[in-house]
Design a protein around this motif. Sequence first.
Motif, short mmCIF file in Angstrom:
data_model
loop_
_atom_site.label_atom_id
_atom_site.label_comp_id
_atom_site.label_asym_id
_atom_site.label_seq_id
_atom_site.Cartn_x
_atom_site.Cartn_y
_atom_site.Cartn_z
N ILE A 84 -5.55 20.44 4.25
CA ILE A 84 -5.85 21.70 3.57
C ILE A 84 -5.79 22.82 4.60
CG2 ILE A 84 -7.53 22.98 2.19
CD1 ILE A 84 -8.67 20.21 1.35
N ASP A 85 -4.79 23.68 4.46
CA ASP A 85 -4.60 24.80 5.37
C ASP A 85 -5.46 25.97 4.88
OD1 ASP A 85 -2.30 25.88 7.50
OD2 ASP A 85 -3.09 27.44 6.18
N PRO A 86 -6.28 26.59 5.76
CA PRO A 86 -7.20 27.64 5.33
C PRO A 86 -6.48 28.99 5.13
CG PRO A 86 -7.44 27.34 7.67
CD PRO A 86 -6.44 26.30 7.20
N SER A 87 -5.55 29.00 4.19
CA SER A 87 -4.80 30.22 3.91
C SER A 87 -4.60 30.37 2.41
CB SER A 87 -3.44 30.18 4.62
OG SER A 87 -2.69 29.06 4.19
N LEU A 88 -4.31 31.58 2.00
CA LEU A 88 -4.04 31.89 0.60
C LEU A 88 -2.57 32.29 0.49
CD1 LEU A 88 -7.27 33.96 -0.14
CD2 LEU A 88 -6.81 31.61 -0.82
N GLU A 89 -1.79 31.49 -0.22
CA GLU A 89 -0.36 31.75 -0.34
C GLU A 89 -0.11 32.93 -1.28
OE1 GLU A 89 3.77 31.14 -1.97
OE2 GLU A 89 1.88 30.88 -3.03
N TRP A 120 0.86 -1.19 0.00
CA TRP A 120 0.00 0.00 0.00
C TRP A 120 0.89 1.24 0.00
CZ3 TRP A 120 -5.19 0.41 -0.49
CH2 TRP A 120 -5.81 1.61 -0.14
N LEU A 121 0.67 2.13 -0.95
CA LEU A 121 1.48 3.34 -1.05
C LEU A 121 0.62 4.56 -0.71
CD1 LEU A 121 4.15 4.09 -3.78
CD2 LEU A 121 2.91 5.89 -2.59
N ARG A 122 0.89 5.10 0.47
CA ARG A 122 0.19 6.30 0.94
C ARG A 122 1.09 7.52 0.72
NH1 ARG A 122 -0.78 4.92 6.13
NH2 ARG A 122 -3.04 4.79 5.97
N VAL A 123 0.48 8.62 0.27
CA VAL A 123 1.19 9.88 0.11
C VAL A 123 0.57 10.90 1.05
CG1 VAL A 123 1.84 11.71 -1.49
CG2 VAL A 123 1.69 9.36 -2.30
N ASN A 124 1.40 11.68 1.73
CA ASN A 124 0.95 12.67 2.71
C ASN A 124 1.46 14.05 2.30
OD1 ASN A 124 1.71 13.38 6.20
ND2 ASN A 124 -0.15 13.80 5.07
N PHE A 125 0.51 14.99 2.10
CA PHE A 125 0.88 16.34 1.69
C PHE A 125 0.01 17.36 2.42
CE2 PHE A 125 3.31 14.73 -1.86
CZ PHE A 125 4.18 15.78 -2.19
N VAL A 126 0.46 18.61 2.38
CA VAL A 126 -0.32 19.74 2.87
C VAL A 126 -0.40 20.77 1.76
CG1 VAL A 126 1.69 20.88 3.90
CG2 VAL A 126 -0.59 21.40 4.77
N THR A 127 -1.52 21.49 1.68
CA THR A 127 -1.69 22.51 0.65
C THR A 127 -2.48 23.68 1.21
OG1 THR A 127 -2.57 22.96 -1.57
CG2 THR A 127 -3.80 21.40 -0.22
N THR A 128 -2.26 24.85 0.64
CA THR A 128 -3.10 26.01 0.97
C THR A 128 -4.39 25.94 0.16
OG1 THR A 128 -2.11 27.35 -0.78
CG2 THR A 128 -1.05 27.43 1.39
N LEU A 129 -5.32 26.83 0.47
CA LEU A 129 -6.58 26.86 -0.27
C LEU A 129 -6.36 27.15 -1.75
CD1 LEU A 129 -8.94 28.81 2.16
CD2 LEU A 129 -9.03 26.37 1.60
N ASP A 130 -5.33 27.94 -2.07
CA ASP A 130 -5.09 28.27 -3.47
C ASP A 130 -4.04 27.36 -4.11
OD1 ASP A 130 -3.10 29.43 -1.93
OD2 ASP A 130 -3.03 31.31 -3.04
#
Length: 249
Positions: A205-210, A28-38
């Motif tokens: 998903i971080d509630p920010s706009l980069e 099983w290949l899991r990927v973990n990431f974080v992103t801004t709203l935009d």
Amino acid sequence: MTVLPPAIADLSDDDLLELYSAGARAPWLRVNFVTTLDGSASASGTTGPLGGPDDLRVFDLLRRMADVVLVAAGTVRDEGYGPMVLHDADVAWRREHGMPDHPVFAIVSGALSLDPASRVFTEPPVRPIVLTSSTAAGSSQAAALSRVADVVPCSDPSEPDGVNAAVLRDELVARGLGRIHCEGGPSFLGTLVAADLVDELALTIDPSLEGGAGPRITRGSSPDLRRMRAAHVLRGEGDVLLTRYLRER
């Protein structure tokens, strides 16, 4: 009317481990990431300012369940990775579940642009793995790294200068490292997507706009859309959303 997903603060670590392991089967290949709203995968060049304490909590729990933590060399350098050492609570959990104390750290580097004297290689509790091309595996740099890590060629026979994602995955599975937890970066995720090897995306998903020129979580070329289904959405501190998506196959 306001409708919000469940709060992660109301869930125990055992609850979260059950949520994030449901439906997963090795390999099983899991990927973990974080992103801004935009859509930016970083702020000021790193992921540090994004996600907050609940993202870190999930990050640690995902490592707890993994046989191997897989990261591209550029991310290792950019994010300032040290040796792969888990917290005491994670080690205790792994012992209770018949797992080694720490996951293996596997680093992908086609050019082997890694320093054998870095803490990643001098202070790990488990010998790391460096996944590279067949051409690079025969170099003097590979010989230097082989003193502190297992250097594993992962090329397709027809392309000895490249790292083949499917060969890489199979090499890890052959070593008994079937629960693969990938932490980036974007170019490597693009390679995994193109090869259709991503079984799961754990996305915060971080509630920010980069608002700048930050990268997307994935970069590359894939001929087809890879459809995913939502497994859960949780709400963290500061309205961070912690999501889990599984590959539709």
